[in-house]
Write a protein that holds these residues in place. Structure first.
Motif, PDB file in Angstrom:
ATOM      1  N   UNK A   9       0.805  -1.224   0.000  1.00 16.63           N
ATOM      2  CA  UNK A   9       0.000   0.000   0.000  1.00 16.63           C
ATOM      3  C   UNK A   9       0.837   1.273   0.000  1.00 16.63           C
ATOM      4  N   UNK A  10       2.085   1.185   0.452  1.00 16.35           N
ATOM      5  CA  UNK A  10       2.958   2.367   0.441  1.00 16.35           C
ATOM      6  C   UNK A  10       4.380   1.925   0.143  1.00 16.35           C
ATOM      7  N   UNK A  11       5.236   2.888  -0.163  1.00 19.78           N
ATOM      8  CA  UNK A  11       6.623   2.566  -0.461  1.00 19.78           C
ATOM      9  C   UNK A  11       7.341   1.945   0.743  1.00 19.78           C
ATOM     10  N   UNK A  12       6.893   2.264   1.970  1.00 18.05           N
ATOM     11  CA  UNK A  12       7.618   1.816   3.154  1.00 18.05           C
ATOM     12  C   UNK A  12       6.968   0.604   3.797  1.00 18.05           C
ATOM     13  N   UNK A  13       5.948   0.020   3.169  1.00 16.75           N
ATOM     14  CA  UNK A  13       5.296  -1.140   3.757  1.00 16.75           C
ATOM     15  C   UNK A  13       6.159  -2.390   3.713  1.00 16.75           C
ATOM     16  N   UNK A  14       7.054  -2.487   2.725  1.00 16.83           N
ATOM     17  CA  UNK A  14       7.916  -3.657   2.583  1.00 16.83           C
ATOM     18  C   UNK A  14       9.231  -3.198   1.961  1.00 16.83           C
ATOM     19  N   UNK A  15      10.345  -3.727   2.444  1.00 22.21           N
ATOM     20  CA  UNK A  15      11.663  -3.228   2.040  1.00 22.21           C
ATOM     21  C   UNK A  15      11.890  -3.217   0.531  1.00 22.21           C
ATOM     22  N   UNK A  16      11.507  -4.280  -0.226  1.00 24.07           N
ATOM     23  CA  UNK A  16      11.776  -4.257  -1.672  1.00 24.07           C
ATOM     24  C   UNK A  16      11.089  -3.107  -2.403  1.00 24.07           C
ATOM     25  N   UNK A  17      10.001  -2.574  -1.844  1.00 22.45           N
ATOM     26  CA  UNK A  17       9.296  -1.478  -2.510  1.00 22.45           C
ATOM     27  C   UNK A  17      10.241  -0.313  -2.796  1.00 22.45           C
ATOM     28  N   UNK A  18      10.970   0.105  -1.772  1.00 18.62           N
ATOM     29  CA  UNK A  18      11.860   1.255  -1.921  1.00 18.62           C
ATOM     30  C   UNK A  18      13.060   0.915  -2.791  1.00 18.62           C
ATOM     31  N   UNK A  19      13.523  -0.334  -2.725  1.00 18.48           N
ATOM     32  CA  UNK A  19      14.649  -0.737  -3.559  1.00 18.48           C
ATOM     33  C   UNK A  19      14.267  -0.701  -5.035  1.00 18.48           C
ATOM     34  N   UNK A  20      13.079  -1.204  -5.359  1.00 17.69           N
ATOM     35  CA  UNK A  20      12.604  -1.183  -6.741  1.00 17.69           C
ATOM     36  C   UNK A  20      12.426   0.254  -7.214  1.00 17.69           C
ATOM     37  N   UNK A  21      11.845   1.080  -6.369  1.00 18.31           N
ATOM     38  CA  UNK A  21      11.663   2.495  -6.706  1.00 18.31           C
ATOM     39  C   UNK A  21      13.004   3.163  -6.991  1.00 18.31           C
ATOM     40  N   UNK A  22      14.002   2.915  -6.141  1.00 19.15           N
ATOM     41  CA  UNK A  22      15.310   3.535  -6.315  1.00 19.15           C
ATOM     42  C   UNK A  22      15.969   3.081  -7.618  1.00 19.15           C
ATOM     43  N   UNK A  23      15.874   1.803  -7.935  1.00 19.89           N
ATOM     44  CA  UNK A  23      16.469   1.288  -9.174  1.00 19.89           C
ATOM     45  C   UNK A  23      15.767   1.880 -10.392  1.00 19.89           C
ATOM     46  N   UNK A  24      14.433   1.961 -10.334  1.00 19.11           N
ATOM     47  CA  UNK A  24      13.686   2.537 -11.453  1.00 19.11           C
ATOM     48  C   UNK A  24      14.076   3.991 -11.684  1.00 19.11           C
ATOM     49  N   UNK A  25      14.234   4.744 -10.597  1.00 17.19           N
ATOM     50  CA  UNK A  25      14.608   6.153 -10.743  1.00 17.19           C
ATOM     51  C   UNK A  25      16.039   6.284 -11.240  1.00 17.19           C
ATOM     52  N   UNK A  26      16.926   5.364 -10.825  1.00 17.96           N
ATOM     53  CA  UNK A  26      18.287   5.370 -11.360  1.00 17.96           C
ATOM     54  C   UNK A  26      18.292   5.155 -12.870  1.00 17.96           C
ATOM     55  N   UNK A  27      17.303   4.399 -13.358  1.00 21.23           N
ATOM     56  CA  UNK A  27      17.201   4.107 -14.800  1.00 21.23           C
ATOM     57  C   UNK A  27      16.392   5.170 -15.555  1.00 21.23           C
ATOM     58  N   UNK A  28      16.044   6.263 -14.887  1.00 19.87           N
ATOM     59  CA  UNK A  28      15.400   7.376 -15.565  1.00 19.87           C
ATOM     60  C   UNK A  28      13.879   7.350 -15.583  1.00 19.87           C
ATOM     61  N   UNK A  29      13.255   6.424 -14.861  1.00 19.02           N
ATOM     62  CA  UNK A  29      11.788   6.385 -14.805  1.00 19.02           C
ATOM     63  C   UNK A  29      11.310   7.338 -13.720  1.00 19.02           C
ATOM     64  N   UNK A  30      10.405   8.207 -14.052  1.00 19.68           N
ATOM     65  CA  UNK A  30       9.867   9.154 -13.082  1.00 19.68           C
ATOM     66  C   UNK A  30       8.759   8.461 -12.288  1.00 19.68           C
ATOM     67  N   UNK A  31       9.122   7.980 -11.105  1.00 15.70           N
ATOM     68  CA  UNK A  31       8.177   7.237 -10.274  1.00 15.70           C
ATOM     69  C   UNK A  31       7.243   8.187  -9.536  1.00 15.70           C
ATOM     70  N   UNK A  32       6.044   7.704  -9.172  1.00 19.60           N
ATOM     71  CA  UNK A  32       5.133   8.539  -8.398  1.00 19.60           C
ATOM     72  C   UNK A  32       5.745   8.904  -7.046  1.00 19.60           C
TER      73      UNK A  32
END
Length: 468
Positions: A419-442
């Motif tokens: 439900x949120x980025x901080x609900x489970x550890x992989x959520x933030x890791x996936x978000x960080x990797x996506x942003x490193x690859x140039x995807x503008x995450x919500x």
């Protein structure tokens, strides 16, 4: 200097061993302010002050941790504050960080070379594969293995954020519900005595329902973007043209199997030997597991070809961010968990009363939602333990007489961690990797808009189907 430090630690050890745990029944909700402040910082700072947050999020996290530890030391004594911090790190944070780090490093050493065309059908297939893998190699391992190939397959598309959002829903969360290896809450239940195969027997139906519906919704949404709103770059401008798939760093598949074996060992083997470390009991099998997992990290770094990690653009940034933020979360969550454990005598007594009817029987739907809502913002592993204990804490009873209640707790912790980025550890890791690859995450709240629009209605429907 070092000798004085060791003497100081030895002098502090007896005090820690005898230190009283924080009594949640005497705490007001004000003790939850540092935790709430840290969550708001994670939510708002990247949106309002992105540059400041990028460079100083570790300092902000430390400040909120001290905002709890210093008042705790003043009002309850230094030994209580240090004991609480040591318990959080030794019993919870270090094993948690070691497990996600080894999965991050090992999965990050498997480079999927080649590229496929990111069509709705292919994307749905990759999400389905990742969802299945999550229960066998953990949500962190499956996420780290597949997020880069998925992003690469769609790097010629303008709209890709929704793909990552559904990846978090499915691979980083819901897919890990079928075995204790899948998600930390279920692993904690396994260590408490829940049978290894209990989860697949009792959580299979709700997991299948949620994952199939999400995959259908994703296919329809991705088809809409792909056919109606997308501006696909021509093949000659595709940064990663289609080519045959092959794996580099295959040794890491063997290391992943070793990780699985070590985790299973720590659950099945009961040595009966316990060590006391700064007042905290550490069982031999868990100590051996964590030391061996650290060894697997170094083996992976040594045996993996450098070209495999460079092909993944491997960096320590995502794990450093997760480590720092969750260190603060595990510290500031101490009084919140203490108040929850206090039951009806604590500040959160209304939550405890809400999950039990007038006859003292559990209300499964409320257990599902109470565990789930708290798992959306607190760490879902300790939240699972709180409601596991609220329901009696006896694994034998919970697996049989109260099986529906344990299923509700398990599903709430695993599913609503999305439900949120901080609900489970992989959520933030996936978000960080996506942003490193140039995807503008919500943003934090932008992501929650997605989860509220898609996940919450499904959870309401699941309540009537499975938990009433």
């Amino acid at each position: 200097m070092r000798a004085h430090f060791l003497v100081g630690l030895l002098a502090l050890t007896p005090a820690l061993c005898g230190a009283a745990e924080l009594n949640g029944s005497g705490l007001s909700m004000l003790w939850g302010v540092p935790f709430a402040g840290l969550l708001l910082s994670i939510a708002l700072c990247p949106l309002l002050t992105p540059s400041f947050w990028h460079h100083h999020f570790g300092k902000v996290t430390l400040a909120w941790a001290l905002a709890f530890l210093l008042p705790c030391a003043y009002f309850f004594g230094g030994a209580t504050a240090v004991h609480g911090a040591m318990h959080a790190f030794i019993s919870e944070f270090f094993p948690f960080l070691i497990l996600i780090t080894v999965l991050f490093v090992v999965a990050g050493g498997i480079c999927v070379r080649g590229n496929l065309h990111g069509s709705p059908g292919l994307n749905t297939g990759l999400l389905a594969i990742g969802t299945v893998l999550a229960s066998f190699m953990g949500t962190t391992g499956a996420s780290m293995l597949l997020i880069r190939p998925l992003i690469r397959a769609n790097d010629n598309r303008k709209h890709a954020a929704h793909i990552v959002v559904f990846f978090i829903f499915l691979v980083a969360n819901a897919g890990g519900a079928l075995t204790p290896l899948g998600d930390p809450p279920l692993f904690l239940g396994f260590l408490k005595g829940v049978d290894f195969f209990w989860t697949v027997r009792h959580l299979f139906a709700p997991t299948l329902f949620l994952c199939v519906v999400l995959l259908i919704i994703f296919y329809l949404l991705d088809s809409h973007y792909y056919h109606k709103r997308e501006e696909i770059k021509p093949p000659e401008l595709d940064p990663t043209p289609d080519s045959a798939i092959r794996f580099e760093g295959k040794i890491n598949f063997a290391l992943l199997a070793l990780v699985v074996a070590l985790v299973l060992m720590s659950g099945f083997w009961k040595s009966g030997i316990t060590y006391v470390v700064f007042g905290n009991e550490v069982e031999l099998q868990n100590l051996l597991r964590d030391v061996a997992l650290i060894g697997v990290v170094f083996l992976s770094l040594w045996l993996t070809p450098k070209s495999a990690r460079s092909g993944n653009d491997f960096s320590w940034g995502p794990i450093q961010e997760v480590g720092k933020l969750f260190a603060g979360i595990f510290i500031t969550i101490i009084p919140v968990i203490a108040m929850l454990r206090a039951g009806e005598s604590g500040a959160f007594s209304s939550i405890v009363r809400a999950v039990t009817d007038g006859n003292g029987q559990p209300i499964n739907a409320m257990y599902f939602w109470a565990t789930g809502v708290l798992s959306s913002f607190l760490d879902n592993a300790p939240t699972y333990l709180v409601f596991f204990n609220t329901a009696g804490g006896d694994a034998t009873t919970l697996m049989t007489t109260l099986a529906a209640t344990l299923a509700a707790i398990s599903c709430g912790a695993v599913f609503m961690g999305a439900n949120s980025y901080i609900g489970n550890a992989p959520n933030m890791m996936v978000k960080a990797i996506a942003e490193e690859r140039g995807i503008k995450m919500p943003s934090f709240f932008g992501y929650m808009a997605w989860s509220c629009a898609i996940l919450v209605p499904l959870f309401v429907l699941m309540t009537f189907i499975f938990f009433t």
